[in-house]
Structures are given as structure tokens and as C-alpha cells.
Write an enzyme that holds these catalytic residues in place. Structure first.
Site, PDB file in Angstrom:
ATOM      1  CG  ASP A 149      -2.125  -0.868   1.079  1.00 52.50           C
ATOM      2  OD1 ASP A 149      -2.479  -1.186  -0.066  1.00 52.50           O
ATOM      3  OD2 ASP A 149      -2.702  -1.255   2.104  1.00 52.50           O
ATOM      4  CG  ASP A 322     -17.580  -3.137   5.295  1.00 50.87           C
ATOM      5  OD1 ASP A 322     -16.913  -3.273   4.243  1.00 50.87           O
ATOM      6  OD2 ASP A 322     -17.098  -2.646   6.328  1.00 50.87           O
ATOM      7  CE1 TYR A 402     -10.212  -0.737  -0.545  1.00 52.43           C
ATOM      8  CE2 TYR A 402      -9.492   1.527  -0.800  1.00 52.43           C
ATOM      9  CZ  TYR A 402      -9.431   0.328  -0.134  1.00 52.43           C
ATOM     10  OH  TYR A 402      -8.600   0.187   0.942  1.00 52.43           O
TER      11      TYR A 402
END
Length: 470
Positions: A149, A322, A402
Site C-alpha cells: 500500500d 460492507d 473499492y
């Protein structure tokens, strides 16, 4: 007639034809000059007529070809004016494709960046796709290990929406491994977070120039939205998190004007977790639907007023959005508390439609695959499970990732309301596939007043690439 006489005769005829042809060309030129070069009202070829209006300028390009007028209307935004963005979100029945970049498919043979966390944001004249590069290209040795990341090589860059993240059209925005960006009507503001985990710094850019900074205040991976921030009447708002991803962290709202921070406030949410908020303007306020990476599978909701007062809670709907999550039938919604299994999550979004809510989620309950958007009746204000619409965007046989929100401003759409739009990231490579790299492409959808059929606008790249076989 002897041979010599034949040659002379043929030569004379040929010469005569050449002279005649030259005369025809001369006459044609003279006629053209006389017809198109006359004075008076007809002498307007390539003239530009500009008429000014109160809010924008409409430029009329008038070109006359043989008494036929061709008028092209070119919209022009006065860059000295802030966008309003106080309108309500348009009520929509479905979402139609706006763009698809196909970056990974093209990148197998093109100069395309390895990216993650793409998002879209709009100015009064255009929408741009922003993305965090890894400082490397697809199908290149430097793409090895890009599942990580945070690195010093990551940068925020942008292209016009629909373009793949290629080296020829990309514009540098900031050094960043976490970012947000938005336009106030005058200039772009971008925020790029970079640096070591314990002392990260967020650099605010306005019009391409660094104007302010936010230092890590908790010393634990300062990070921001990974989607569009929100500007209302010249002031721009965004949300930041500093602290653990799996325990109580600290959350702040920031407000900037022309790239300089003019206000901030801490958000109190004991027992809850907020990060990677997807925000949009609605009725003069900023509405955010965020990620709880610690305690729940319902999403935190943050509503921000211009004076930085706020209301915080959870998306009321009795359906979890979620991932990972449990069964819909077993889930009990709550407007105030985290509910469901306590596991990690994924960035997502929702839109308020009166008391209803449009909420996006992966189709899979356990992995980042497939994507659908649901309209839940009274889901913004009550723990309703009533689905009044559902639309599939990526089928469950293909990877997603995402997702986030943005709006089309009225200055761009020509409507009297803000068009709700969303993007879905489609992650390819590690950790799910046998490659040395991780990257993504995206599909972008915008609200329309029609129902839209289910389909799968998935990534579609055939893996592995050549670099993965070495």
C-alpha cells in the site's frame, strides 16, 4: 499523313489541352475569390461572436459556406466563480455507464501505470479520474511487489475520465499513498498523504501549488478518503483518520478555502470506526458514507454542516453493505451503532434519496467480487430491509474492489439538481491471482431517470502477463 506529321499533330493537340486546363484553373480561382471575397454581411467566415451572460459565457462560432450557417455552441465556465453545490441530489431510477478505462487490458502492450485506489471528481467543465500510481508500468519488472500500500514511489496522478492511466496523458498531482481531490469552481485542490507511518504528512495543493500541510497527530498511518472531497460555495471539506485500522482511532473533518485550512473539528465515535469516507454534497451539507474496519458491517454515516458541526451514526438500513458480512436475513440494522461481524472491510458508498438510500456493495459476502447497487426504501432513516430496486454492475464471477461516490455539478450537467455517480474499482493480480503485481481498472456509472438492465462491465484482462512468466 506521314509519321512526322502524326507526331506534330498529337503534340499540338496535347499542348492545346494543357493550355485549356490551365485557363480553367485560373478562371476557377478568380470565381472563388469573387464569390467568397465579397464585402458586406457575407464577409463573416471564421468570425467569432461572443455574447456574455450573468453566470457563464456562451461562445458562438459562426462559419458561412455558400450561404449555409454552421453554429457551434461551446460552453465556457467563468473561472472566477465558485461552484454552488447547495442543490439537492437528483432522484434517479438507475445508473447508466459513464466511462470505463480498460487500463489493464490496454496495459498488456501499452504504457499504462500500475495503480490502485482510482476515483473520479468533477469541475464545472470536466470530470477526471485520479489514481495512486506505484511508480511503475504494467508488464514491467518494477511492477513486482506492488501489492504494498505505502511506498516512496507512489504518486497521485489524473487523466480525463475514461482514459486509461497512461504515461502520455497523465497529469502529476501530488506525492501520495493516500489522497483526495476536488474542484471549487476556480481550481483543483488535491491532498496527498506520504511519508513514514509514524510521521506521515498530508500536503494540500491548490491550482497545482502546495499551499498547506496536515501532520500526523496520532502517529499511526495518517490517511484520507481515496475518493472525491466536497466543495460548497468555495469551501472544501474532507475527512482524515489517524490511528489503528482494527481498534479505536481518531477522526477529523477539515475545511479549506483556496487550499488553505480554515477550520477543523474532531469527530467523536466511541466504539465505532471511520475511514475512507465517500462524500458528496446534498442540500447544502456534506454527506459521507464510510468504512468501519473494526466493529461492524453497516457503514458509518457522517453529515457535515458548513460551520463544521456534524452528525455521526450508522447507515440505518437493515441490509449490510460492507465486505465481509453475514446473511441479509440475519442482519439487524441500527442508525447509531455498529452491527454485524467484527472484521475488516472495504471502501464503499451510499446516496441519500429523501428517506431512501442507494447503497453499493460487493455481491460476494466474503470476498471482493461482483458489485451491485440497491435502493432501500426508508433505509436512510429506518432499519428497513425493503429493496425497491437492484442493479448489477459487475457479476460475481469477476473481481471488484473499492467503490466511491461523486456528483456531476449543475454547471456541468445543465440540470437543477446534482447527479449522483459512483465508480467501482476492479482489482487484478495479487493476492488473488498468480502475478507479481497488483493493479486495477474502473467502471463509472451515473444516475438516470430510467431503470438500467443488469450487466457485467468487468475488467476483462487475460492474465498472467509476459512479465509474470519470467
Amino acid at each position: 499523313m506521314n509519321p512526322n506529321q502524326k507526331i506534330i499533330t498529337i503534340g499540338s493537340i496535347s499542348l492545346g489541352l494543357v493550355v485549356f486546363n490551365v485557363l480553367l484553373h485560373v478562371v476557377s480561382i478568380i470565381v472563388t475569390v469573387l464569390v467568397l471575397g465579397r464585402g458586406g454581411k457575407n464577409r463573416i467566415c471564421n468570425e467569432t461572436v461572443v455574447r456574455e451572460y450573468n453566470e457563464t459565457v456562451r461562445i458562438e462560432k459562426v462559419t458561412q459556406w455558400h450561404n449555409t450557417n454552421v453554429i457551434e455552441y461551446v460552453p465556457y465556465w467563468n473561472e472566477g466563480t465558485y461552484m454552488n453545490n447547495t442543490e439537492a441530489i437528483c432522484d434517479v431510477k438507475g445508473f447508466a455507464p459513464f466511462s470505463k478505462d480498460n487500463g489493464i487490458r490496454i496495459g498488456s502492450r501499452g504504457h499504462v501505470f500500475v495503480i490502485r485506489e482510482p476515483f473520479v471528481s468533477c469541475s464545472p467543465t470536466e470530470c477526471r479520474t485520479f489514481f495512486l500510481t506505484q511508480g511503475s508500468l504494467l508488464n514491467d519488472k518494477h511492477s513486482n511487489g506492488t501489492v504494498k500500500d505505502r511506498s516512496p514511489f507512489r504518486t497521485l496522478m489524473s487523466v480525463e475520465v475514461g482514459q486509461p492511466p497512461n504515461v502520455y496523458q497523465a497529469r502529476f498531482e501530488a506525492v501520495a499513498w493516500s489522497a483526495t481531490a476536488c474542484h471549487d469552481g476556480k481550481k483543483w485542490m488535491t491532498i496527498g498523504v506520504t511519508g513514514p507511518d509514524s510521521k506521515a504528512i498530508a500536503v494540500v495543493h491548490y491550482g497545482g501549488v502546495p499551499t498547506d500541510v496536515v501532520n500526523s497527530w496520532a502517529g499511526d498511518i495518517l490517511r484520507t478518503q481515496e475518493s472525491s472531497c466536497t466543495c460548497i460555495q468555495g469551501d472544501c471539506y474532507w475527512v482524515m483518520t489517524d490511528g489503528p485500522a482494527n481498534r479505536q482511532a481518531q477522526y477529523r473533518i477539515y475545511k479549506a478555502n483556496q487550499g488553505r485550512i480554515v477550520g477543523q473539528t474532531d469527530v467523536s465515535l466511541d466504539g465505532g470506526h471511520i475511514e475512507e469516507c465517500s462524500c458528496y454534497p446534498n442540500d447544502g451539507k456534506v454527506e459521507c458514507v464510510c468504512r468501519d474496519n473494526w466493529t461492524g458491517t453497516n457503514r458509518p454515516v457522517l453529515v457535515i454542516s458548513p460551520d463544521l458541526s456534524y452528525r455521526v451514526g450508522y447507515l440505518c438500513a437493515g441490509l449490510p453493505s460492507d465486505t465481509p458480512r453475514g446473511e441479509d436475513a440475519q442482519f439487524i440494522g441500527s442508525c447509531t451503532s455498529p452491527m454485524g461481524n467484527k472484521e475488516y472491510g472495504v471502501k464503499g458508498f451510499g446516496f441519500r434519496q429523501g428517506t431512501d438510500v442507494w447503497m453499493g456493495r460487493t455481491i460476494s459476502r466474503t470476498s471482493r467480487s461482483g458489485f451491485e447497487i440497491l435502493r432501500v426504501k426508508n433505509g436512510w432513516t429506518q432499519t428497513s430491509k425493503e429493496q425497491v430496486r437492484k442493479q448489477v454492475v459487475v457479476d460475481n464471477l469477476n473481481w471488484s474492489g473499492y467503490s466511491g461516490s461523486f456528483t456531476l455539478p449543475v454547471e456541468l450537467s445543465g440540470k437543477d439538481c446534482l447527479v449522483p455517480c459512483f465508480w467501482v474499482e476492479m482489482i487484478r493480480g495479487k493476492p488473488e491471482e498468480k502475478t507479481i503485481w497488483t493493479s486495477s481498472s474502473s467502471i463509472v456509472m451515473c444516475g438516470v431517470n430510467y431503470e438500467v438492465a443488469d450487466w457485467s462491465w468487468h475488467d476483462g484482462a487475460i492474465l498472467p502477463f509476459d512479465i509474470d512468466k519470467m
